[in-house]
Design a protein around this motif. Structure first.
Motif, PDB file in Angstrom:
ATOM      1  N   UNK A 129       0.836  -1.130   0.137  1.00  0.00           N
ATOM      2  CA  UNK A 129      -0.173  -0.123   0.088  1.00  0.00           C
ATOM      3  C   UNK A 129       1.002   1.452  -0.058  1.00  0.00           C
ATOM      4  N   UNK A 130       1.980   1.227   0.797  1.00  0.00           N
ATOM      5  CA  UNK A 130       2.931   2.338   0.832  1.00  0.00           C
ATOM      6  C   UNK A 130       3.381   2.403  -0.413  1.00  0.00           C
ATOM      7  N   UNK A 131       4.104   1.461  -1.039  1.00  0.00           N
ATOM      8  CA  UNK A 131       4.799   1.438  -2.473  1.00  0.00           C
ATOM      9  C   UNK A 131       3.882   2.043  -3.520  1.00  0.00           C
ATOM     10  N   UNK A 132       2.361   1.597  -3.484  1.00  0.00           N
ATOM     11  CA  UNK A 132       1.446   2.079  -4.496  1.00  0.00           C
ATOM     12  C   UNK A 132       1.536   3.739  -4.231  1.00  0.00           C
ATOM     13  N   UNK A 133       1.098   3.975  -3.230  1.00  0.00           N
ATOM     14  CA  UNK A 133       1.107   5.709  -2.930  1.00  0.00           C
ATOM     15  C   UNK A 133       2.389   6.203  -3.290  1.00  0.00           C
ATOM     16  N   UNK A 134       3.453   5.868  -2.768  1.00  0.00           N
ATOM     17  CA  UNK A 134       4.967   6.516  -3.137  1.00  0.00           C
ATOM     18  C   UNK A 134       5.085   6.504  -4.557  1.00  0.00           C
ATOM     19  N   UNK A 135       4.759   5.459  -5.150  1.00  0.00           N
ATOM     20  CA  UNK A 135       5.161   5.372  -6.521  1.00  0.00           C
ATOM     21  C   UNK A 135       4.244   6.154  -7.519  1.00  0.00           C
ATOM     22  N   UNK A 136       3.050   6.403  -7.095  1.00  0.00           N
ATOM     23  CA  UNK A 136       2.080   7.411  -7.831  1.00  0.00           C
ATOM     24  C   UNK A 136       2.455   8.719  -7.522  1.00  0.00           C
ATOM     25  N   UNK A 137       2.790   9.081  -6.245  1.00  0.00           N
ATOM     26  CA  UNK A 137       3.171  10.399  -5.974  1.00  0.00           C
ATOM     27  C   UNK A 137       4.554  10.661  -6.567  1.00  0.00           C
ATOM     28  N   UNK A 138       5.373   9.794  -6.802  1.00  0.00           N
ATOM     29  CA  UNK A 138       6.827   9.908  -7.367  1.00  0.00           C
ATOM     30  C   UNK A 138       6.554  10.250  -8.835  1.00  0.00           C
ATOM     31  N   UNK A 139       5.644   9.622  -9.482  1.00  0.00           N
ATOM     32  CA  UNK A 139       5.240   9.628 -11.039  1.00  0.00           C
ATOM     33  C   UNK A 139       4.629  11.352 -11.173  1.00  0.00           C
ATOM     34  N   UNK A 140       3.853  11.367 -10.178  1.00  0.00           N
ATOM     35  CA  UNK A 140       2.996  12.861 -10.266  1.00  0.00           C
ATOM     36  C   UNK A 140       4.112  14.027 -10.174  1.00  0.00           C
ATOM     37  N   UNK A 141       4.914  13.916  -9.303  1.00  0.00           N
ATOM     38  CA  UNK A 141       6.022  14.836  -8.884  1.00  0.00           C
ATOM     39  C   UNK A 141       6.999  14.947 -10.189  1.00  0.00           C
ATOM     40  N   UNK A 142       7.514  13.854 -10.741  1.00  0.00           N
ATOM     41  CA  UNK A 142       8.268  13.876 -12.003  1.00  0.00           C
ATOM     42  C   UNK A 142       7.473  14.513 -13.210  1.00  0.00           C
ATOM     43  N   UNK A 143       6.091  14.357 -13.252  1.00  0.00           N
ATOM     44  CA  UNK A 143       5.402  15.082 -14.552  1.00  0.00           C
ATOM     45  C   UNK A 143       5.125  16.798 -14.290  1.00  0.00           C
ATOM     46  N   UNK A 144       5.410  17.198 -12.773  1.00  0.00           N
ATOM     47  CA  UNK A 144       5.260  18.529 -12.564  1.00  0.00           C
ATOM     48  C   UNK A 144       6.792  18.995 -12.661  1.00  0.00           C
ATOM     49  N   UNK A 145       7.846  18.625 -12.529  1.00  0.00           N
ATOM     50  CA  UNK A 145       9.222  19.141 -12.366  1.00  0.00           C
ATOM     51  C   UNK A 145       9.889  18.903 -13.626  1.00  0.00           C
TER      52      UNK A 145
END
Length: 386
Positions: free
Chosen positions: A317-333
């Motif tokens: 569960x933590x991995x899915x949350x962290x992974x999607x969050x990391x993808x979102x941050x990558x597309x913003x920066x």
């Protein structure tokens, strides 16, 4: 089973710091798994789309380059029976010259049935100026041709074909095909007008282009079509034969991505296994007492399997949350100059769900060795050695 689950949760709850640390480690590993997998998949989809998204996947032409495809209507009847083919577009293609203001420009004239060709080339989306597809005596020019020669919408150009008289055509728009070579050479017009200019018969075309539902199956479909149509004068070329370097690059990306993911999983498994092995030693006295009270060896080992399973769920569960969050941050920066992401991220729900499942399975597997150790503990020796 219930007893083992209760003991496992009690052990985990008593060592909250250790439980949180293991779950975080699993989560980071799965987040990396999701990020790398989604990044590579997005890159591959973007490369394929830019390379063959608006191009033919399979092209049927005459084996002799200077000859046309005759009786193409019969071929199209066969193509209609193939459900894997999504778009079919016959066309006329011929080298020619256009003249404007005493300048002669070498071009590739391409004639299409625009209603059918739109599914492959998306001409309407490529229009930079002009509002409609050409018909009759109208043509579209590649953007570079217009810019380099000062041609504007409404101007008249003369098209000169080999062994044919010049034909005057009106420029109705400009297209940007996102490929410099095409923008510098393509002149696009109606297929019937192209037949007239280049002397094609009614049942002749230069080639038949098509797209298929699954691009990577294009070579297999081309072989099947060759067998079904059974004409010795035809040549079948798929996009894979024309893009061997691209396929090699995609294969290399997939292999490197898989290797990274495998090593991430291995590191997660080893980390969990080592921590749980230490836990067996820490809890050996409790386990010995429980065995002395009548708990079976299988139940004692099941306690650690349950711990691994529970940690896998939390970590997943933590991995899915962290992974999607990391993808979102990558597309913003990580952005291009125009504000679009450097690499478009493709989020595949199935891949993310499988990554979460990998966390549960790998954590459970990692607990096998500690489970075996706990099973082999002798209650008498443990209690005696205190």
């Amino acid at each position: 089973m219930n007893l083992a689950f209760k003991i496992a949760t009690r052990f985990l709850a008593k060592s909250k710091g250790q439980t949180a640390l293991i779950s975080l480690g699993i989560g980071i590993g799965i987040a990396v798994l999701i990020f790398i997998g989604s990044l590579i998949e997005g890159l591959q989809i973007d490369l394929l789309d830019s390379t063959i998204g608006n191009a033919s996947h399979i092209t049927i032409s005459n084996r002799e380059k200077s000859e046309s495809v005759e009786s193409y209507g019969d071929i199209e009847e066969v193509l209609k029976e193939e459900s894997r083919i999504t778009e079919v577009s016959p066309n006329i293609s011929s080298g020619a010259f256009i003249s404007f203001s005493d300048e002669f420009i070498q071009v590739l004239f391409r004639g299409f049935d625009f209603e059918r060709a739109e599914g492959i080339y998306a001409f309407e989306d490529s229009l930079t100026e002009g509002s409609k597809m050409p018909s009759g005596d109208e043509v579209l020019l590649g953007l570079a041709i217009a810019e380099e020669n000062g041609i504007e919408i409404g101007d008249t150009v003369k098209v000169t074909a080999p062994e044919a008289e010049s034909t005057e055509l009106k420029v109705s728009g400009f297209i940007d095909l996102k490929v410099a070579a095409l923008n510098e050479s393509w002149v696009v017009g109606d297929i019937e007008k192209a037949k007239e200019i280049f002397g094609f018969k009614e049942d002749e075309v230069s080639s038949i282009e098509m797209q298929v539902e699954e691009p990577f199956s294009a070579d297999a479909i081309a072989l099947e079509l060759e067998s079904e149509i059974a004409r010795d004068d035809l040549r079948y070329r798929d996009w894979k034969a024309s893009n061997e370097q691209l396929l090699s690059g995609l294969s290399g990306q997939s292999t490197s991505s898989l290797m990274i993911q495998v090593f991430v999983i291995i590191s997660v498994v080893l980390g969990i296994s080592s921590v749980l092995a230490i836990t067996v030693m820490q809890k050996s006295r409790q386990i010995g007492i429980l065995k002395a009270m009548g708990i079976k060896d299988s139940t004692a080992s099941l306690v650690f399997l349950m711990q691994g399973f529970i940690l896998g769920i939390f970590g997943g569960i933590l991995g899915i949350v962290f992974g999607i969050g990391l993808l979102f941050v990558f597309t913003k920066f990580a952005l291009n100059a125009d504000g679009t992401p450097v690499v478009p991220i493709y989020i595949d729900p199935l891949f993310i769900a499988v990554s979460g499942l990998v966390a549960v399975v790998s954590a459970t597997i990692a607990s096998v060795i500690p489970a075996i150790k706990s099973k082999n503990l002798s209650p008498i020796e443990v209690i005696r050695n205190g």
